[in-house]
Design a protein around this motif. Sequence first.
Motif, short mmCIF file in Angstrom:
data_model
loop_
_atom_site.label_atom_id
_atom_site.label_comp_id
_atom_site.label_asym_id
_atom_site.label_seq_id
_atom_site.Cartn_x
_atom_site.Cartn_y
_atom_site.Cartn_z
N GLY A 14 0.84 -1.11 0.29
CA GLY A 14 0.02 0.54 -0.11
C GLY A 14 0.62 1.48 0.39
N VAL A 15 1.99 0.96 -1.21
CA VAL A 15 2.64 2.30 -0.42
C VAL A 15 2.32 2.89 -1.47
CG1 VAL A 15 4.92 3.58 -0.63
CG2 VAL A 15 4.97 1.40 0.49
N ALA A 16 1.32 4.19 -1.93
CA ALA A 16 1.03 5.19 -3.61
C ALA A 16 2.66 6.32 -3.41
CB ALA A 16 -0.63 4.92 -3.50
N ARG A 19 3.61 10.09 0.63
CA ARG A 19 2.46 10.39 1.61
C ARG A 19 1.87 9.09 2.81
NH1 ARG A 19 0.27 15.83 2.64
NH2 ARG A 19 1.58 17.33 1.14
N SER A 20 2.13 8.09 1.80
CA SER A 20 1.74 7.20 2.53
C SER A 20 1.86 6.16 3.88
CB SER A 20 1.72 5.41 1.50
OG SER A 20 0.89 6.01 0.06
N ILE A 21 0.60 6.05 4.49
CA ILE A 21 1.04 5.32 5.71
C ILE A 21 2.58 4.61 5.63
CG2 ILE A 21 0.82 4.51 8.36
CD1 ILE A 21 -1.83 6.34 7.49
N ALA A 22 2.01 3.50 4.56
CA ALA A 22 2.84 2.57 4.36
C ALA A 22 4.01 3.09 4.40
CB ALA A 22 2.57 1.84 3.20
N TRP A 23 4.81 3.93 4.57
CA TRP A 23 5.53 4.40 3.68
C TRP A 23 6.28 5.18 5.10
CZ3 TRP A 23 9.65 3.64 1.25
CH2 TRP A 23 11.04 4.95 1.22
N ALA A 32 15.62 -0.11 10.79
CA ALA A 32 15.50 -1.29 12.10
C ALA A 32 16.30 -1.92 11.79
CB ALA A 32 13.66 -1.61 12.78
N GLY A 33 17.27 -2.02 11.05
CA GLY A 33 17.85 -3.04 9.59
C GLY A 33 16.46 -3.98 8.72
N ALA A 34 15.50 -4.31 8.28
CA ALA A 34 15.08 -5.21 8.00
C ALA A 34 14.43 -5.04 6.74
CB ALA A 34 13.58 -4.59 8.51
N ARG A 35 14.63 -5.65 5.84
CA ARG A 35 15.10 -5.89 3.93
C ARG A 35 13.04 -5.96 4.13
NH1 ARG A 35 15.59 -11.51 0.77
NH2 ARG A 35 16.12 -11.19 -0.53
N LEU A 36 13.19 -5.07 3.04
CA LEU A 36 12.01 -5.33 2.66
C LEU A 36 11.39 -5.49 0.78
CD1 LEU A 36 11.73 -1.50 3.31
CD2 LEU A 36 9.99 -3.33 4.79
N ILE A 37 10.21 -5.81 0.61
CA ILE A 37 9.30 -6.29 0.03
C ILE A 37 7.62 -5.18 -0.08
CG2 ILE A 37 8.32 -7.78 -0.88
CD1 ILE A 37 9.44 -10.12 0.63
N PHE A 38 7.77 -4.49 -1.55
CA PHE A 38 6.88 -3.74 -1.26
C PHE A 38 5.65 -3.95 -2.46
CE2 PHE A 38 10.25 -0.96 -0.30
CZ PHE A 38 9.39 -0.61 0.79
N THR A 39 4.51 -4.13 -2.10
CA THR A 39 2.85 -4.66 -3.19
C THR A 39 2.49 -3.02 -3.84
OG1 THR A 39 2.08 -4.92 -2.23
CG2 THR A 39 3.21 -6.47 -2.34
N TYR A 40 2.64 -3.39 -4.69
CA TYR A 40 1.73 -1.87 -5.39
C TYR A 40 0.15 -2.90 -5.94
CZ TYR A 40 5.02 -3.23 -9.11
OH TYR A 40 5.06 -3.64 -10.01
N ALA A 41 -0.70 -2.15 -6.17
CA ALA A 41 -2.00 -2.29 -6.94
C ALA A 41 -2.02 -2.21 -8.15
CB ALA A 41 -3.15 -2.24 -6.24
N ALA A 42 -1.43 -0.35 -8.32
CA ALA A 42 -1.87 0.01 -9.98
C ALA A 42 -0.21 -0.14 -10.55
CB ALA A 42 -2.30 1.29 -9.62
N GLU A 43 0.02 0.12 -11.85
CA GLU A 43 0.89 -0.19 -12.75
C GLU A 43 1.98 1.27 -11.89
OE1 GLU A 43 2.61 -2.42 -13.62
OE2 GLU A 43 1.06 -4.29 -13.64
N ARG A 44 0.34 2.51 -12.39
CA ARG A 44 1.03 3.70 -12.50
C ARG A 44 2.02 4.27 -11.46
NH1 ARG A 44 -3.81 4.07 -10.57
NH2 ARG A 44 -4.47 5.73 -9.27
#
Length: 258
Positions: A14-16, A19-23, A32-44
């Motif tokens: 849910g990072v758009a 400003r996204s809360i997900a961000w 904190a040192g985590a590795r991240l995986i991002f998913t998004y809905a819209a190709e845009r």
Amino acid sequence: MNMSLQGRTYVVMGVANKRSIAWGIAQSLHNAGARLIFTYAAERFEKSVRDLAATLEGGEESLFYQCDVTDDENIMETFQQIQNDVGVIHGLAHCIAFANKEELKGDFLNTSRDGFLTAHNISSYSLTAVSRAVQPLMSEGGGIVTLTYLGGERVVPNYNVMGVAKASLDASVKYLAESLGKHGIRVNAISAGPIRTLSAKGVGDFNSILKDIEERAPLRRPTTQEEVGDTAYFLLSDFSRGVTGEMIHVDSGFHIIG
Ligand code: NDP
Ligand code: N5H
């Protein structure tokens, strides 16, 4: 016990944009040192997410997947792909909601069947669908966090069908906590105070809502992305290991005011 998330991998949905809360959550987990995986809905939004991740030190290690939560096949394929690419996942942040704009004003009584189902499909059922898909990847246990709002607990003007969807989401958190507890997976919600994001844009009278918070919330200031991010970090870390099925309000205390 230490608060480091080094060696752990988290999925942030849910990072758009910045400003996204997900961000905010992504930044706290990254710090904190985590590795991240991002998913998004819209190709845009793919470029926007990739550009943002690139601003994180070491962010080039992040992975990106397209995932529309209304599509069961897409969800299954996404988590299958994540399993192939990284194996074990330690947690997931679900930061997704949607309702048709027309349903976010006026009288709740006029909510259409379609509008009701859309809001519940994307904003509530998606947590169950995603939790089921991620469970096999969370073989070492971990945490799932979702974002909710006070409008699911009380009537907030214009929140309308989204309030009913959040009530359903809040109940889902409890049922999922029971389902997944035996697998060492905790499920919790953060009830965030109003934050000016893309979703919040153009809906309701945001200025007067924020003014009310500044005047009446115990902390007399609006909620920030960072505050929500750090609470998500707590809920996704071992420091909250005894907490599940819970809702934490990160809203300057506004929810206690009558
Ligand atoms: P954003 O607009 O930044 O994020 C909303 C996200 O939902 C977008 O990234 C959007 O992805 C995603 N989304 C919508 N439909 C789908 C779909 N079918 N599949 C996958 N993703 C989808 O807003 P926020 O950061 O404000 O919202 C995040 C969460 O926080 C929501 O659950 C919201 O209800 C909650 N919340 C927000 C508050 C606020 O004041 N802002 C207060 C309390 C809770 P895409 O753009 O790619 O479609
Ligand atoms: C009481 C309020 C203000 C009035 C209600 C706002 C409800 C907002 C929630 C939903 C998620 C907003 C939404 O679906 C907007 C879409 O119809 C149009 N926007 C989009 O399609 C953009 C491009 C994409 C990125 O948005 C999504 N969601 O995909 C509540 C506020 C005080 C707090 C708040 C804003 C809560 C919340 O849940 O977000």
